[in-house]
Design a protein around this motif. Structure first.
Motif, PDB file in Angstrom:
ATOM      1  N   PHE A 139      66.032 -31.032  28.650  1.00 25.85           N
ATOM      2  CA  PHE A 139      65.298 -32.343  28.701  1.00 25.85           C
ATOM      3  C   PHE A 139      64.845 -32.484  30.003  1.00 25.85           C
ATOM      4  CE2 PHE A 139      68.853 -33.482  25.400  1.00 25.85           C
ATOM      5  CZ  PHE A 139      68.464 -34.391  24.690  1.00 25.85           C
ATOM      6  N   SER A 140      64.993 -31.400  30.765  1.00 27.07           N
ATOM      7  CA  SER A 140      63.343 -31.412  31.836  1.00 27.07           C
ATOM      8  C   SER A 140      62.354 -31.161  31.383  1.00 27.07           C
ATOM      9  CB  SER A 140      63.890 -30.438  32.973  1.00 27.07           C
ATOM     10  OG  SER A 140      64.073 -28.707  31.418  1.00 27.07           O
ATOM     11  N   LYS A 141      61.994 -31.751  32.127  1.00 27.27           N
ATOM     12  CA  LYS A 141      59.796 -32.040  32.305  1.00 27.27           C
ATOM     13  C   LYS A 141      59.578 -31.155  32.410  1.00 27.27           C
ATOM     14  CE  LYS A 141      60.843 -37.070  31.825  1.00 27.27           C
ATOM     15  NZ  LYS A 141      60.146 -38.576  32.584  1.00 27.27           N
ATOM     16  N   LYS A 142      58.360 -30.434  31.802  1.00 27.52           N
ATOM     17  CA  LYS A 142      57.116 -29.738  31.817  1.00 27.52           C
ATOM     18  C   LYS A 142      55.571 -30.165  32.483  1.00 27.52           C
ATOM     19  CE  LYS A 142      58.631 -26.698  33.006  1.00 27.52           C
ATOM     20  NZ  LYS A 142      59.182 -25.620  33.385  1.00 27.52           N
ATOM     21  N   SER A 143      54.957 -29.642  33.268  1.00 24.92           N
ATOM     22  CA  SER A 143      54.466 -30.202  33.846  1.00 24.92           C
ATOM     23  C   SER A 143      53.181 -29.468  33.993  1.00 24.92           C
ATOM     24  CB  SER A 143      53.582 -31.584  34.583  1.00 24.92           C
ATOM     25  OG  SER A 143      51.964 -31.672  35.245  1.00 24.92           O
ATOM     26  N   ASN A 144      51.667 -28.860  33.071  1.00 33.74           N
ATOM     27  CA  ASN A 144      50.785 -27.920  33.535  1.00 33.74           C
ATOM     28  C   ASN A 144      51.683 -26.338  33.323  1.00 33.74           C
ATOM     29  OD1 ASN A 144      49.049 -29.543  33.497  1.00 33.74           O
ATOM     30  ND2 ASN A 144      49.402 -30.230  35.641  1.00 33.74           N
ATOM     31  N   GLY A 145      52.426 -26.130  33.102  1.00 28.45           N
ATOM     32  CA  GLY A 145      53.816 -25.018  32.851  1.00 28.45           C
ATOM     33  C   GLY A 145      53.913 -24.736  33.767  1.00 28.45           C
ATOM     34  N   THR A 146      54.419 -25.449  35.032  1.00 25.54           N
ATOM     35  CA  THR A 146      55.687 -25.442  35.978  1.00 25.54           C
ATOM     36  C   THR A 146      56.083 -26.215  35.858  1.00 25.54           C
ATOM     37  OG1 THR A 146      53.859 -25.981  37.430  1.00 25.54           O
ATOM     38  CG2 THR A 146      54.029 -24.108  37.419  1.00 25.54           C
ATOM     39  N   GLN A 147      57.840 -26.054  36.524  1.00 26.77           N
ATOM     40  CA  GLN A 147      58.750 -27.020  36.488  1.00 26.77           C
ATOM     41  C   GLN A 147      58.065 -28.438  37.746  1.00 26.77           C
ATOM     42  OE1 GLN A 147      61.766 -26.657  38.099  1.00 26.77           O
ATOM     43  NE2 GLN A 147      63.265 -27.774  36.743  1.00 26.77           N
ATOM     44  N   ASP A 148      58.385 -29.579  36.932  1.00 26.11           N
ATOM     45  CA  ASP A 148      57.693 -30.681  37.393  1.00 26.11           C
ATOM     46  C   ASP A 148      58.400 -31.631  38.791  1.00 26.11           C
ATOM     47  OD1 ASP A 148      59.391 -33.460  36.003  1.00 26.11           O
ATOM     48  OD2 ASP A 148      60.279 -32.271  37.065  1.00 26.11           O
ATOM     49  N   THR A 149      57.469 -31.243  39.844  1.00 22.32           N
ATOM     50  CA  THR A 149      58.152 -31.683  41.595  1.00 22.32           C
ATOM     51  C   THR A 149      59.443 -32.761  41.394  1.00 22.32           C
ATOM     52  OG1 THR A 149      55.836 -33.697  41.894  1.00 22.32           O
ATOM     53  CG2 THR A 149      55.568 -31.818  42.256  1.00 22.32           C
ATOM     54  N   THR A 150      59.965 -33.791  40.504  1.00 18.64           N
ATOM     55  CA  THR A 150      60.979 -34.250  40.626  1.00 18.64           C
ATOM     56  C   THR A 150      61.980 -33.378  40.085  1.00 18.64           C
ATOM     57  OG1 THR A 150      59.863 -36.325  39.839  1.00 18.64           O
ATOM     58  CG2 THR A 150      61.612 -36.229  39.728  1.00 18.64           C
ATOM     59  N   THR A 151      61.944 -32.684  39.366  1.00 15.99           N
ATOM     60  CA  THR A 151      62.937 -32.065  38.643  1.00 15.99           C
ATOM     61  C   THR A 151      62.941 -30.744  39.938  1.00 15.99           C
ATOM     62  OG1 THR A 151      62.242 -32.292  36.488  1.00 15.99           O
ATOM     63  CG2 THR A 151      63.718 -30.567  37.025  1.00 15.99           C
ATOM     64  N   SER A 152      62.414 -30.825  40.569  1.00 19.20           N
ATOM     65  CA  SER A 152      62.243 -28.853  40.872  1.00 19.20           C
ATOM     66  C   SER A 152      63.161 -29.447  42.524  1.00 19.20           C
ATOM     67  CB  SER A 152      60.877 -28.830  41.756  1.00 19.20           C
ATOM     68  OG  SER A 152      60.153 -28.327  40.891  1.00 19.20           O
ATOM     69  N   LYS A 153      62.702 -30.672  43.595  1.00 21.27           N
ATOM     70  CA  LYS A 153      63.542 -31.178  44.348  1.00 21.27           C
ATOM     71  C   LYS A 153      64.543 -30.781  44.148  1.00 21.27           C
ATOM     72  CE  LYS A 153      59.529 -33.329  46.142  1.00 21.27           C
ATOM     73  NZ  LYS A 153      58.658 -34.822  46.711  1.00 21.27           N
ATOM     74  N   LYS A 154      65.252 -31.270  42.215  1.00 23.38           N
ATOM     75  CA  LYS A 154      66.702 -32.350  42.797  1.00 23.38           C
ATOM     76  C   LYS A 154      67.444 -30.384  42.328  1.00 23.38           C
ATOM     77  CE  LYS A 154      65.697 -35.872  40.037  1.00 23.38           C
ATOM     78  NZ  LYS A 154      66.153 -36.546  38.381  1.00 23.38           N
ATOM     79  N   ILE A 155      67.180 -29.918  42.322  1.00 23.59           N
ATOM     80  CA  ILE A 155      67.907 -28.010  42.358  1.00 23.59           C
ATOM     81  C   ILE A 155      67.319 -27.535  43.523  1.00 23.59           C
ATOM     82  CG2 ILE A 155      67.649 -25.848  41.020  1.00 23.59           C
ATOM     83  CD1 ILE A 155      66.458 -27.566  38.550  1.00 23.59           C
ATOM     84  N   PRO A 156      68.460 -27.289  44.216  1.00 28.92           N
ATOM     85  CA  PRO A 156      69.001 -25.621  45.461  1.00 28.92           C
ATOM     86  C   PRO A 156      68.398 -24.829  45.439  1.00 28.92           C
ATOM     87  CG  PRO A 156      70.238 -27.452  45.365  1.00 28.92           C
ATOM     88  CD  PRO A 156      69.766 -27.547  44.111  1.00 28.92           C
ATOM     89  N   LYS A 157      67.246 -24.056  45.837  1.00 29.55           N
ATOM     90  CA  LYS A 157      66.857 -22.414  45.554  1.00 29.55           C
ATOM     91  C   LYS A 157      68.445 -22.157  45.396  1.00 29.55           C
ATOM     92  CE  LYS A 157      62.647 -23.174  45.921  1.00 29.55           C
ATOM     93  NZ  LYS A 157      61.632 -23.592  44.405  1.00 29.55           N
ATOM     94  N   GLY A 158      69.493 -22.356  46.185  1.00 26.96           N
ATOM     95  CA  GLY A 158      70.510 -21.027  46.417  1.00 26.96           C
ATOM     96  C   GLY A 158      71.304 -21.582  44.621  1.00 26.96           C
ATOM     97  N   SER A 159      70.957 -22.512  43.698  1.00 27.16           N
ATOM     98  CA  SER A 159      71.394 -23.447  42.231  1.00 27.16           C
ATOM     99  C   SER A 159      71.042 -21.998  41.130  1.00 27.16           C
ATOM    100  CB  SER A 159      71.603 -24.480  42.395  1.00 27.16           C
ATOM    101  OG  SER A 159      70.143 -24.369  41.951  1.00 27.16           O
ATOM    102  N   TYR A 160      69.788 -21.335  41.510  1.00 24.50           N
ATOM    103  CA  TYR A 160      69.803 -20.097  40.755  1.00 24.50           C
ATOM    104  C   TYR A 160      70.929 -18.970  40.954  1.00 24.50           C
ATOM    105  CZ  TYR A 160      65.820 -22.755  40.298  1.00 24.50           C
ATOM    106  OH  TYR A 160      65.126 -24.309  39.815  1.00 24.50           O
TER     107      TYR A 160
END
Length: 205
Positions: free
Chosen positions: A90-111
């Motif tokens: 259900f995460s949204k995509k925009s122009n082949g990359t993750q949208d900025t709203t979703t990106s801000k919700k995911i800390p880099k260390g979470s990966y």
């Protein structure tokens, strides 16, 4: 160590066999890029290292023989995969990359944590390391050195294979970096993660 070459071959074959870790690394690399893919790989390797430590300390036998603890790990792993699948679906995509709203919700260390949790909460890995590693240890023959070599080998093999795999996926990503492809792929991996989670939840020991 007895038949160390067999240990390497078997570990390699098991490592390259696709599973939840592979799906997660593939998804993160294709959707987010090589850097995120490598962070996930680092987490998976960390998970392997944790399994090794647990095995060396003898805790894996306790986990494997305790139905309650084993089920906790199994259901935690299943819940993690299902939640990751739902999030991916259900995460949204925009122009082949993750949208900025979703990106801000995911800390880099979470990966990194995603990769680690995917591996640690896999009860099959507990059983595998508990039953597999001791077969290649010769009793009373430099046990500490043997344990270090046997323990580091799966971590190193996992890292080398997944490092190569991430670079391969990143190369493919350059050819398919289109929003339509990534959207379909994201939905597909979401369904796969949910399916793997449900399969793990209902799987018998």
């Amino acid at each position: 160590m007895d038949h160390y070459y067999l240990f390497i071959i078997t570990t390699l074959l098991i490592t390259i066999t696709p599973g939840a870790d592979t799906v997660l690394v593939t998804k993160n690399t294709l959707v987010q890029g090589k850097g995120v893919g490598l962070k996930t790989v680092g987490g998976v390797c960390g998970g392997v290292a944790i399994h090794i430590v647990i095995t060396v300390l003898g805790l894996s036998a306790i986990i494997a023989n305790s139905i309650f603890v084993f089920k906790i790990i199994k259901y935690a792993g299943a819940a993690f995969l299902i939640l990751m699948g739902i999030f991916t679906l259900f995460s949204k995509k925009s122009n082949g990359t993750q949208d900025t709203t979703t990106s801000k919700k995911i800390p880099k260390g979470s990966y990194f944590l995603q990769g680690m949790f995917s591996n640690v909460f896999n009860p099959k890995a507990v059983i595998f390391f508990m039953s597999f590693l001791p077969q290649f240890i010769i009793p009373d023959e430099h046990n500490l050195l043997q344990m270090m070599i046997i323990g580091l080998t799966p971590v190193l093999i996992t890292f080398i294979w997944l490092f190569f795999y991430v670079n391969l996926i990143n190369y493919i990503r350059a050819w398919f970096n289109k929003s339509s492809f990534l959207s379909v792929f994201q939905r597909l991996t979401g369904f796969i993660l949910i399916t793997l989670g449900m399969k793990l939840a209902f799987e018998k020991r």
